[in-house]
Design an enzyme around this catalytic site. Structure first.
Site, PDB file in Angstrom:
ATOM      1  N   LYS A   1       0.878  -0.405  -0.203  1.00 37.81           N
ATOM      2  CA  LYS A   1       0.114  -0.132   0.168  1.00 37.81           C
ATOM      3  C   LYS A   1       1.196   1.753   0.033  1.00 37.81           C
ATOM      4  O   LYS A   1       0.462   2.168  -0.241  1.00 37.81           O
ATOM      5  CB  LYS A   1      -0.689   0.020   1.420  1.00 37.81           C
ATOM      6  CG  LYS A   1      -1.788  -1.205   1.494  1.00 37.81           C
ATOM      7  CD  LYS A   1      -2.687  -1.829   0.241  1.00 37.81           C
ATOM      8  CE  LYS A   1      -3.219  -2.480  -0.130  1.00 37.81           C
ATOM      9  NZ  LYS A   1      -3.846  -3.437  -1.158  1.00 37.81           N
TER      10      LYS A   1
ATOM     11  N   GLU B   1      -2.642   8.582   7.247  1.00 38.59           N
ATOM     12  CA  GLU B   1      -3.173   9.530   5.894  1.00 38.59           C
ATOM     13  C   GLU B   1      -4.102  10.796   7.461  1.00 38.59           C
ATOM     14  O   GLU B   1      -4.182   9.913   9.026  1.00 38.59           O
ATOM     15  CB  GLU B   1      -4.341   8.751   5.878  1.00 38.59           C
ATOM     16  CG  GLU B   1      -3.493   8.348   3.920  1.00 38.59           C
ATOM     17  CD  GLU B   1      -4.493   7.420   3.764  1.00 38.59           C
ATOM     18  OE1 GLU B   1      -5.468   7.118   3.789  1.00 38.59           O
ATOM     19  OE2 GLU B   1      -3.766   7.110   2.357  1.00 38.59           O
TER      20      GLU B   1
ATOM     21  N   ARG C   1      -9.229  -7.905  -9.094  1.00 40.01           N
ATOM     22  CA  ARG C   1      -9.411  -8.953  -8.498  1.00 40.01           C
ATOM     23  C   ARG C   1     -10.632  -8.392  -8.890  1.00 40.01           C
ATOM     24  O   ARG C   1     -11.265  -7.640  -9.409  1.00 40.01           O
ATOM     25  CB  ARG C   1      -9.572  -9.541  -6.891  1.00 40.01           C
ATOM     26  CG  ARG C   1     -10.135  -8.791  -6.276  1.00 40.01           C
ATOM     27  CD  ARG C   1     -10.639  -9.581  -4.215  1.00 40.01           C
ATOM     28  NE  ARG C   1     -11.465  -8.961  -3.620  1.00 40.01           N
ATOM     29  CZ  ARG C   1     -11.050  -7.761  -3.066  1.00 40.01           C
ATOM     30  NH1 ARG C   1      -9.815  -7.358  -3.221  1.00 40.01           N
ATOM     31  NH2 ARG C   1     -12.086  -6.419  -2.577  1.00 40.01           N
TER      32      ARG C   1
HETATM   33  C1  MV4 Z   1      -9.773   5.498   6.133  1.00 37.47           C
HETATM   34  C2  MV4 Z   1     -10.511   5.557   6.428  1.00 37.47           C
HETATM   35  C3  MV4 Z   1     -10.764   7.698   6.764  1.00 37.47           C
HETATM   36  N1  MV4 Z   1      -9.656   8.302   6.177  1.00 37.47           N
HETATM   37  N2  MV4 Z   1      -9.254   6.518   5.030  1.00 37.47           N
HETATM   38  C4  MV4 Z   1     -11.068   1.385   5.582  1.00 37.47           C
HETATM   39  C5  MV4 Z   1     -11.243   0.807   4.429  1.00 37.47           C
HETATM   40  C6  MV4 Z   1     -10.061   0.530   3.828  1.00 37.47           C
HETATM   41  N3  MV4 Z   1     -10.233   0.449   2.513  1.00 37.47           N
HETATM   42  C7  MV4 Z   1      -9.245   1.971   4.466  1.00 37.47           C
HETATM   43  N4  MV4 Z   1     -10.394   2.098   5.475  1.00 37.47           N
HETATM   44  C8  MV4 Z   1     -10.345   3.317   5.696  1.00 37.47           C
HETATM   45  N5  MV4 Z   1      -9.151   4.278   5.357  1.00 37.47           N
HETATM   46  C9  MV4 Z   1      -8.032   8.066   5.618  1.00 37.47           C
HETATM   47  N6  MV4 Z   1      -7.237   8.763   5.507  1.00 37.47           N
HETATM   48  C10 MV4 Z   1     -11.527   5.744   6.911  1.00 37.47           C
HETATM   49  C11 MV4 Z   1     -11.394   3.974   6.473  1.00 37.47           C
HETATM   50  C12 MV4 Z   1     -12.593   3.431   7.175  1.00 37.47           C
HETATM   51  C13 MV4 Z   1     -12.433   2.725   8.693  1.00 37.47           C
HETATM   52  C14 MV4 Z   1     -10.930   3.205   8.739  1.00 37.47           C
HETATM   53  C15 MV4 Z   1     -10.696   2.352  10.430  1.00 37.47           C
HETATM   54  C16 MV4 Z   1     -11.977   1.478  11.020  1.00 37.47           C
HETATM   55  C17 MV4 Z   1     -13.029   1.330  10.784  1.00 37.47           C
HETATM   56  C18 MV4 Z   1     -13.041   2.008   9.080  1.00 37.47           C
HETATM   57  C19 MV4 Z   1     -14.708   2.047   8.117  1.00 37.47           C
HETATM   58  C20 MV4 Z   1     -14.569   2.253   7.285  1.00 37.47           C
HETATM   59  C21 MV4 Z   1     -13.479   2.845   6.525  1.00 37.47           C
END
Ligand code: MV4
Length: 492
Positions: free
Chosen positions: A116, A200, A291
């Site tokens: 990532k 981030e 995928r």
């Molecule tokens: C984030 C975010 C908020 N800010 N990045 C979750 C799925 C993955 N692909 C990336 N995720 C997130 N990235 C930034 N900069 C919020 C999520 C996020 C999340 C993160 C921690 C715990 C629960 C979550 C639920 C939905 C989305």
């Protein structure tokens, strides 16, 4: 041209791929674990090979056994589906070495997208917007502190080897940062075998919007519009839809162009998804899922494009059939993941034997299912039973059809999350399209709504059941659905 494909997966997605093979005149070879001997997909395959015991590590995740089965079957190609080995660069490389066509991106692209930090760096180079944060991986607390101060709290620490949200930590203030950094690194190390993390700016309750892309071996890339996947719980998506209520034509074009740029930059070949977080009109690249995804049917319903067939065509070296201007989004589609889990008990998995199984149908309904009456759902894998997809000329018709179909769906013997989906389809915020990744947490009435729905059905069920033999109960339950729907008429 490909003559035979080994499908290195199980359940509904294995069947989905076998169906595409059948339509294309390609022979399907299945693999199955000892626990999947009686599974629907094992029977659906033109031929099937048992590759080992139930635990995935001894069967579906065992590269040598999968390759061996492919060779034994005489397959030309392997379709990995999703999960298991789908994004495993070593597996793709092993296929390449053995002269088997891996239906997916090259091992080089899988490697890059699996890292990532590297993916983020490439996207910055490509001019794709990423959330403010660290340039690369952060190992020292001092660096973390400086970056956090610069971008401002809250911040999120993400494992570089992860994806899908596993092992991420949100940090709200400076004094929590040191511990959070250490624990995220430790968890990353044990979970992904790589302690690297990056930082981030944390976005509060954004939407999760992803773009479906297709890239061919000539370097042409198109996008098939977006899917909104905000309704998720602990990183498990439960409901997905296309198009998103958050996008207008202008933003769709802007984000779609970015998704195509991202894919072209890395030389992406095959079907893939570019994930974004969206807040207002601000969007940031999250990751690429290299995928076919669980939720691909909603895109198929609104574009008329068979994504799995396109994957096979691309892997055969054929050019894309369409250019961007040929792609139109028609109507609206919603998918509910039907899981063997108890939504009233923290969504715990509820594997076991299905007694009665009756699928909904009719206009605008598609069911991608992996089970049948008297089938026993094994406890070793993901508890997904099927995907229920509804299409409508507009979103309100799609919701009405989904609701109608959920009430037709009969699954007895195991608890399912159907009541949860019924509650969401009747939820005013959902109906208004007011979604965010914290939807389920915020909608605190869903539990009571589910109970109320069950209460509403109970007296009707009892009345209709009286004197009925077991085998006629299916019809009775479907009738209950019809009656319940009638009672909903006139309600807001
Ligand atoms: C984030 C975010 C908020 N800010 N990045 C979750 C799925 C993955 N692909 C990336 N995720 C997130 N990235 C930034 N900069 C919020 C999520 C996020 C999340 C993160 C921690 C715990 C629960 C979550 C639920 C939905 C989305």
């Amino acid at each position: 041209m490909i003559r035979k494909i080994l499908i290195a997966n199980r359940s509904e997605i294995a069947i989905r791929i076998m169906r595409a093979c059948r339509e294309l005149g390609i022979i399907s070879a299945g693999i199955y674990s000892e626990a999947d001997k009686d599974a629907l997909f094992t029977g659906y395959a033109d031929e099937a090979y048992c590759i080992g015991p139930a635990p995935a590590s001894l069967s579906y995740l065992n590269i040598d056994k999968v390759i061996e089965a492919a060779q034994k079957s005489g397959a030309d190609a392997i379709h990995p589906g999703y999960g298991f080995l789908a994004e495993n660069a070593k597996f793709a490389l092993a296929c390449e070495k053995e002269g088997l066509t891996f239906i997916g991106p090259s091992s080089r692209v899988l490697e890059l997208m699996g890292d990532k930090v590297a993916a983020r760096r490439e996207m910055i180079k490509a001019g794709v917007p990423v959330a403010p944060g660290s340039e690369g991986c952060v190992s020292e607390f001092g660096d973390a502190r400086r970056i956090a101060a610069q971008i401002g709290y809250p911040v999120i620490i993400k494992p570089s080897g992860g994806g899908g949200g596993i092992g991420m930590t949100v940090v709200f203030e400076d004094r929590e940062l040191e511990k959070a950094l250490e624990s995220t690194q430790a968890i990353a190390g044990t979970t992904f075998g790589l302690a690297d993390v990056f930082i981030e700016k944390y976005m509060e309750d954004p939407r999760h919007v992803e773009f479906q892309i297709l890239g061919d071996s000539k370097g042409e890339v198109v996008h098939l519009g977006e899917r909104e996947c905000s309704i998720q719980r602990r990183h498990q998506k439960l409901i997905e839809e296309s198009p998103s209520t958050a996008l207008n034509e202008k933003l769709r074009k802007e984000m779609g162009d970015v998704a195509v740029t991202a894919a072209k930059w890395v030389g992406y070949e095959g079907a893939g998804t570019v994930e974004f977080l969206l807040s207002g009109r601000t969007f940031y690249f999250l990751e690429v899922n290299a995928r076919v995804q669980v939720e691909h049917p909603v895109t198929e319903m609104v574009t008329g494009i068979d994504i799995v067939k396109e994957q096979i065509r691309i892997a055969s070296g054929l050019p894309l059939k369409m250019t961007q201007k040929d792609i139109r989004i028609n109507g609206s589609a919603i998918e509910c993941r039907i899981n063997a889990e108890d939504p009233l008990n923290d969504f715990v998995p509820t594997p076991g034997k299905i007694r009665n199984y009756h699928c909904p149908g009719g206009a605008g309904i598609r069911v991608d299912s992996g089970v049948y009456t008297n089938y026993t759902i094994p406890p070793y894998y993901d508890p997904m039973i099927s995907k229920l997809i509804a299409w409508g000329a507009d979103r309100s018709e799609a919701i009405a059809r989904m609701r109608r179909a959920l009430y037709e769906y009969v699954i007895t013997g195991v608890k399912t999350n159907i009541a949860f989906h019924k509650a969401v389809m009747e939820n005013q915020r959902f109906i208004d399209g007011k979604l965010g990744t914290h939807f389920i947490e915020h909608e605190t009435t869903l539990n009571e709504d589910m109970k109320a729905i069950a209460e509403r059905e109970k007296p009707l069920e009892e009345k209709l059941y009286r004197g009925l033999e077991e085998k006629k109960k299916v019809a009775a339950i479907a009738a209950v659905g019809a009656v319940t729907q009638m009672r909903l008429r006139g309600r807001k």
